[in-house]
Each structure stands twice: as structure tokens, then as C-alpha cells.
Design a protein around this motif. Structure first.
Motif, short mmCIF file in Angstrom:
data_model
loop_
_atom_site.label_atom_id
_atom_site.label_comp_id
_atom_site.label_asym_id
_atom_site.label_seq_id
_atom_site.Cartn_x
_atom_site.Cartn_y
_atom_site.Cartn_z
N LEU A 42 -0.31 -5.68 2.81
CA LEU A 42 0.89 -4.85 2.83
C LEU A 42 0.77 -3.68 1.85
O LEU A 42 1.05 -2.53 2.20
CB LEU A 42 2.12 -5.70 2.48
CG LEU A 42 3.43 -4.94 2.36
CD1 LEU A 42 3.95 -4.58 3.73
CD2 LEU A 42 4.44 -5.74 1.59
N VAL A 43 0.33 -3.95 0.62
CA VAL A 43 0.18 -2.89 -0.38
C VAL A 43 -0.86 -1.87 0.07
O VAL A 43 -0.63 -0.66 0.01
CB VAL A 43 -0.19 -3.49 -1.76
CG1 VAL A 43 -0.56 -2.39 -2.75
CG2 VAL A 43 0.96 -4.32 -2.30
N ARG A 44 -2.00 -2.31 0.52
CA ARG A 44 -3.04 -1.38 1.00
C ARG A 44 -2.52 -0.51 2.13
O ARG A 44 -2.70 0.71 2.13
CB ARG A 44 -4.27 -2.15 1.46
CG ARG A 44 -5.12 -2.68 0.35
CD ARG A 44 -6.43 -3.26 0.89
NE ARG A 44 -7.12 -3.92 -0.18
CZ ARG A 44 -7.19 -5.24 -0.35
NH1 ARG A 44 -6.62 -6.05 0.51
NH2 ARG A 44 -7.83 -5.74 -1.37
N ASN A 45 -1.88 -1.13 3.11
CA ASN A 45 -1.36 -0.36 4.25
C ASN A 45 -0.28 0.62 3.80
O ASN A 45 -0.23 1.75 4.29
CB ASN A 45 -0.81 -1.30 5.32
CG ASN A 45 -1.90 -2.01 6.06
OD1 ASN A 45 -3.03 -1.55 6.14
ND2 ASN A 45 -1.58 -3.17 6.60
N ARG A 48 -2.04 3.57 1.95
CA ARG A 48 -2.77 4.41 2.92
C ARG A 48 -1.82 5.22 3.78
O ARG A 48 -2.04 6.40 4.03
CB ARG A 48 -3.64 3.54 3.81
CG ARG A 48 -4.88 3.05 3.14
CD ARG A 48 -5.74 2.25 4.10
NE ARG A 48 -6.88 1.68 3.41
CZ ARG A 48 -7.33 0.45 3.59
NH1 ARG A 48 -6.75 -0.34 4.46
NH2 ARG A 48 -8.37 0.02 2.93
N SER A 49 -0.75 4.61 4.26
CA SER A 49 0.17 5.30 5.16
C SER A 49 0.93 6.42 4.45
O SER A 49 1.42 7.34 5.08
CB SER A 49 1.15 4.33 5.81
OG SER A 49 2.10 3.87 4.87
N ASP A 52 -1.43 7.91 -0.50
CA ASP A 52 -1.42 7.72 -1.95
C ASP A 52 -2.86 7.57 -2.41
O ASP A 52 -3.65 6.86 -1.79
CB ASP A 52 -0.62 6.44 -2.27
CG ASP A 52 -0.25 6.35 -3.73
OD1 ASP A 52 -1.17 6.38 -4.58
OD2 ASP A 52 0.94 6.24 -4.01
N ASP A 53 -3.21 8.23 -3.49
CA ASP A 53 -4.58 8.16 -3.98
C ASP A 53 -4.79 7.03 -4.99
O ASP A 53 -5.77 7.00 -5.70
CB ASP A 53 -5.00 9.49 -4.59
CG ASP A 53 -4.17 9.89 -5.80
OD1 ASP A 53 -3.17 9.23 -6.08
OD2 ASP A 53 -4.54 10.89 -6.46
N ALA A 54 -3.87 6.09 -5.03
CA ALA A 54 -3.99 4.96 -5.96
C ALA A 54 -5.23 4.13 -5.64
O ALA A 54 -5.62 3.97 -4.49
CB ALA A 54 -2.75 4.07 -5.88
#
Length: 63
Positions: A42-45, A48-49, A52-54
Motif C-alpha cells: 500500500l505504501v509503495r503504491n 508511486r502513484s 513521490d521521490d521518497a
């Protein structure tokens, strides 16, 4: 990914705590369980959506 509320606070030198709030119906429309694997996905998606360059290589979930 559009139905989430995001809260961030910097904890040290560019590291942040990120809190995402998502409605139960939206979450279970995508994921079957509330677990660490689904949380990381969930965090990765989300990042990415939102372009975010985190760096999300060091994700620690609190479920």
C-alpha cells in the motif's frame, strides 16, 4: 490511492513518519488482509502513484 489522507512529520535528517488513513471499504477493495506485506504494498503504491521521490526501502509498518 485517491481516497487516502496523508500525514508526515520529519523525525531526523530527511527521515519521516508517514501516516496514511484509508477507508475500510477502499482498503478491502484491493487487499484481502491487514498484514505487513499488504501495508508495505500500500505504501509503495501510494508513493508511486503520487510521484513521490521518497525512498521506501526502509518501511516499518504499525498495524
Amino acid at each position: 490511492m485517491n481516497n487516502m489522507r496523508e500525514m508526515r512529520n520529519e523525525v531526523q535528517n530527511g527521515k519521516y513518519n508517514l501516516t496514511l488513513e484509508i477507508a475500510e471499504g477502499s482498503y478491502f477493495g484491493v487487499y484481502d488482509d491487514v498484514d505487513v506485506k499488504s501495508g508495505k504494498d500500500l505504501v509503495r503504491n501510494y508513493l508511486r502513484s503520487n510521484s513521490d521521490d521518497a525512498n521506501f526501502n526502509d518501511i516499518k509498518n504499525k498495524i
